[in-house]
Write an enzyme that holds these catalytic residues in place. Structure first.
Site, PDB file in Angstrom:
ATOM      1  N   GLY A  59      19.658  86.469  -5.857  1.00  0.00           N
ATOM      2  CA  GLY A  59      19.563  86.107  -4.449  1.00  0.00           C
ATOM      3  C   GLY A  59      20.276  84.803  -4.207  1.00  0.00           C
ATOM      4  N   LYS A  81      18.948  78.769 -11.321  1.00  0.00           N
ATOM      5  CA  LYS A  81      19.374  78.445  -9.968  1.00  0.00           C
ATOM      6  C   LYS A  81      20.620  77.565 -10.011  1.00  0.00           C
ATOM      7  CE  LYS A  81      17.492  76.990  -5.513  1.00  0.00           C
ATOM      8  NZ  LYS A  81      16.267  76.556  -4.823  1.00  0.00           N
ATOM      9  N   ASP A 178       8.146  74.669   2.963  1.00  0.00           N
ATOM     10  CA  ASP A 178       8.937  75.862   3.270  1.00  0.00           C
ATOM     11  C   ASP A 178       8.190  77.126   2.840  1.00  0.00           C
ATOM     12  OD1 ASP A 178      11.087  77.164   4.394  1.00  0.00           O
ATOM     13  OD2 ASP A 178      12.330  77.079   2.595  1.00  0.00           O
TER      14      ASP A 178
END
Length: 529
Positions: A59, A81, A178
Site C-alpha cells: 500500500g 515502509k 490519525d
C-alpha cells in the site's frame, strides 16, 4: 495509508519459509516458452540494509510506500515502509518527512500492546529512514467496510482493541492523531492492530507542522484540532467514535465533497442518530460531542463497549408440565390458591412499583428530594451547583444527551420557586376539566406544540397527572422534533413532584425514549406520598 493500512495483505498469503527439493530429486520438466514470468513491480527484489528483500507493494499513502519483504537474516516476512518524498520539496521539508518517520518508529516502539504494530528496526538508506515492522496478515477495516457494514457486537469488539491500543499510547504520552478505518488492521485469529503512527505527537517533543497543509484525515479529525487547539486523548477518542459510526453505518458522518466542507461539518454538523442501539449507540453519541470535556473517558467507553460485546442473555428454558387429573384435595387446594392469587393481585395493583427493574436499570436515591428514581445504570447524573437558587432537582441522561430524565420538587409555600402551585398544573388531577381538555402546563413550548393528557393517571391509588407533549425545537438552522412525557404528583402535604422524560420525537431514539419514560414513571417512589 491505503486500504491495507500499510502493513498487511490477504489472509491466505503463504509463509516466508519455502521448501526446496533435495539435491538428488529428479529435474522438473522445463517451463513452456509460452508461459513467461509475471512482470515484477519496479523495486521488487531490491535488498535494503543488506538484509530486507523487497517482495511486493502492500500500500501507499502520503508519507510512504509499504512493502512486503523478507528478512533474510532470520528468514521471516516483514513490512518495510519506504519514505515517500516528492522531488519538489525543499531540504527543510524533506527533513520534516524523515523526522516524522523516525517519530513514528519511536512512538510505536515504545508501546507494548497486542493491538499496536511491532517495530523491529529502522534502516537508514542514503540518509532516509526505512521502518521495518511486523507483517500483519489480513486487511484493513477500511477495505472490509467496502463490502458492507459491521453489526454492533463486531464493531464493539474491534473498538475495544483499538481503545486498548490508544490507552497504552496515551499512558506513554503518545497521541495517534490519525485513527481511521484504513489504519485499523484486521488480522488472523480476530486480532485487531492499530497502525501508522506517522503523525503521532509524542509528549515533550517538538511539534512538526506543514505550511499550508493539513496533517491527518479531515473527516476523522476532532473539532478542537480543526480549531488549532492543543489536542489530548479525547481527540483520539473522537476519531474512534467516527470509526465506530462508519463501521455500523457504512459512511463517515462528516464526509463532504471537499476538505473545507468536511472541516465545517466536523465543527457544526450533528450526525443522524446511528442505527446501532444500546451501549454502542451511547458510546458513539458520547464520543462525537463537540466539547472534548463532555466526551466519556476511556474507562467509561470500555465499560459500554464491553456491554455491547456481551451476548444477550438466553431466554429462560421452560419444561412441559405432565398431564394429570385433579382429585378432591387438589380442588380444595386450588380454591385456597385462588384466594392467595387474588390477594397478591391486589397488592400488585395497590403497589405497581414493587416489580423488579429491567436488566441494566438501577434505583437512584435522592434524599434531598425525598424520592427514589429508576434510571438506566449507564446514565450520567447532574445535580444543582452550589450557587444555584433552585436546588430541588436532579437530572439523568445518556451519553449522547438525546434522552434525559429530570425530577424536580416544588415545595408548598416556597415562593422562591416557580409558583407551580398557582398555575393549571397544580389542579392537574383526573377530574380537572382543563387538564382533561388540553393538559395545559406552563412549559414555554415553541409554537405548534401538541399535548396528549392522560386523565386516569394515579400514584399508589391517589390522583396524579400524566401528559405527552410533542413539539419542534426553535433552532432556525436545524429544527428537530422532540417529545416529552410528564408525570405530576402532589403529596398529602402539598409538595408537587414533576418527572419529565425528554427524547427525540422521530428516529431510532424515539422508541427507546418512550420505553425509558414508561419505566421511569412506573419506578419512581416518593418517601412521603
Amino acid at each position: 495509508m491505503s486500504s491495507d493500512g500499510g502493513v498487511g495483505r490477504a489472509a491466505d498469503d503463504t509463509t516466508s519459509f519455502v521448501l526446496r527439493p533435495p539435491d538428488e530429486a529428479p529435474e522438473r520438466p522445463p517451463v513452456p516458452a509460452q508461459a513467461p514470468e509475471p512482470p515484477r513491480e519496479p523495486g521488487a527484489g531490491r535488498l535494503i540494509a543488506g538484509r530486507y528483500r523487497l517482495l511486493g507493494k502492500l500500500g501507499h499513502g502520503g508519507m510512504g510506500t509499504v512493502w512486503r519483504a523478507r528478512d533474510e537474516t532470520v528468514e521471516r516476512e516483514v513490512a518495510v515502509k519506504e519514505p515517500r518524498v516528492p522531488e519538489h520539496l525543499s531540504e527543510r521539508e524533506r527533513a520534516t518527512v524523515f523526522e516524522r518517520m523516525r517519530r513514528e518508529a519511536r512512538a510505536a516502539a515504545r508501546l507494548d500492546h497486542p493491538s499496536v504494530v511491532d517495530v523491529h528496526d529502522v534502516a537508514v538508506v542514503d540518509g532516509r529512514p526505512w521502518i521495518v515492522m511486523e507483517l500483519v496478515h489480513g486487511r484493513s477495516l477500511g477495505s472490509a467496510l467496502q463490502e458492507g457494514t459491521l453489526d454492533a457486537r463486531e464493531a464493539a469488539r474491534i473498538g475495544l482493541d483499538v481503545l486498548g491500543a490508544l490507552e497504552t499510547a496515551h499512558a506513554a504520552g503518545v497521541l495517534h492523531r490519525d485513527v481511521k478505518p484504513d489504519n485499523v488492521m484486521l488480522g488472523r485469529h480476530d486480532r485487531v492492530v492499530l497502525t501508522d503512527f506517522g503523525i503521532a505527537q509524542i509528549e515533550g517533543e517538538t511539534q512538526l507542522t506543514d505550511t499550508g497543509g493539513f496533517v491527518g484525515s479531515p473527516e476523522y479529525t476532532a473539532p478542537e484540532r480543526v480549531l488549532g487547539r492543543r489536542p489530548g486523548p479525547a481527540s483520539d477518542l473522537w476519531s474512534l467514535g467516527v470509526v465506530l459510526y462508519t463501521a455500523t453505518e457504512g459512511v463517515s458522518p462528516f464526509r463532504r465533497s471537499n476538505t473545507p466542507a468536511t472541516l465545517q461539518s466536523v465543527l457544526h454538523a450533528t450526525p443522524a442518530p446511528p442505527a446501532a442501539r444500546g451501549p454502542l449507540a451511547e458510546v458513539i453519541d458520547g464520543l462525537l460531542r463537540k466539547d472534548p470535556a463532555a466526551r466519556p473517558t476511556a474507562p467509561q467507553v470500555r465499560a459500554l463497549l464491553e456491554a455491547a460485546v456481551r451476548p444477550p442473555a438466553p431466554p429462560p428454558r421452560t419444561m412441559a408440565a405432565p398431564r394429570w387429573r385433579p382429585g378432591r384435595k387438589t380442588w380444595l387446594a386450588a380454591g385456597a390458591a385462588v384466594v392467595v392469587a387474588a390477594t397478591v393481585g391486589w397488592l400488585v395493583l395497590a403497589d405497581p412499583f414493587a416489580g423488579p427493574l429491567p436488566d441494566g436499570w438501577t434505583d437512584r436515591q435522592t434524599p434531598a428530594l425525598g424520592a427514589t428514581l429508576a434510571v438506566p445504570e449507564s446514565y450520567q447524573v447532574k445535580v444543582p451547583e452550589k450557587d444555584d437558587t433552585d436546588k430541588d432537582w436532579v437530572s439523568y441522561s445518556d451519553w449522547s444527551g438525546a434522552v434525559s430524565v429530570v425530577l424536580s420538587l416544588d415545595r408548598k409555600g416556597d415562593d422562591s420557586l416557580s409558583g407551580i402551585q398557582s398555575n393549571a398544573a397544580a389542579q392537574m388531577y383526573a377530574d380537572d376539566e382543563k387538564f382533561k381538555k388540553d393538559g395545559a402546563y406552563q412549559l414555554d413550548m415553541p409554537g405548534g406544540a401538541r399535548t396528549k393528557p392522560d386523565g386516569s393517571a394515579t400514584y399508589q391509588g391517589r390522583k396524579a397527572a400524566r401528559n405527552t407533549v410533542s413539539y419542534t425545537t426553535d433552532d432556525t438552522q436545524n429544527p428537530l422534533p422532540r417529545e416529552l412525557q410528564l408525570f405530576y404528583y402532589r403529596t398529602a402535604s402539598g409538595d408537587m413532584y414533576k418527572l419529565v422524560v425528554g427524547y427525540p420525537g422521530k428516529g431510532d431514539f424515539t422508541a427507546r425514549g418512550r420505553e425509558v419514560a414508561r419505566q421511569a414513571i412506573a419506578g419512581v417512589r416518593f418517601d412521603k406520598p
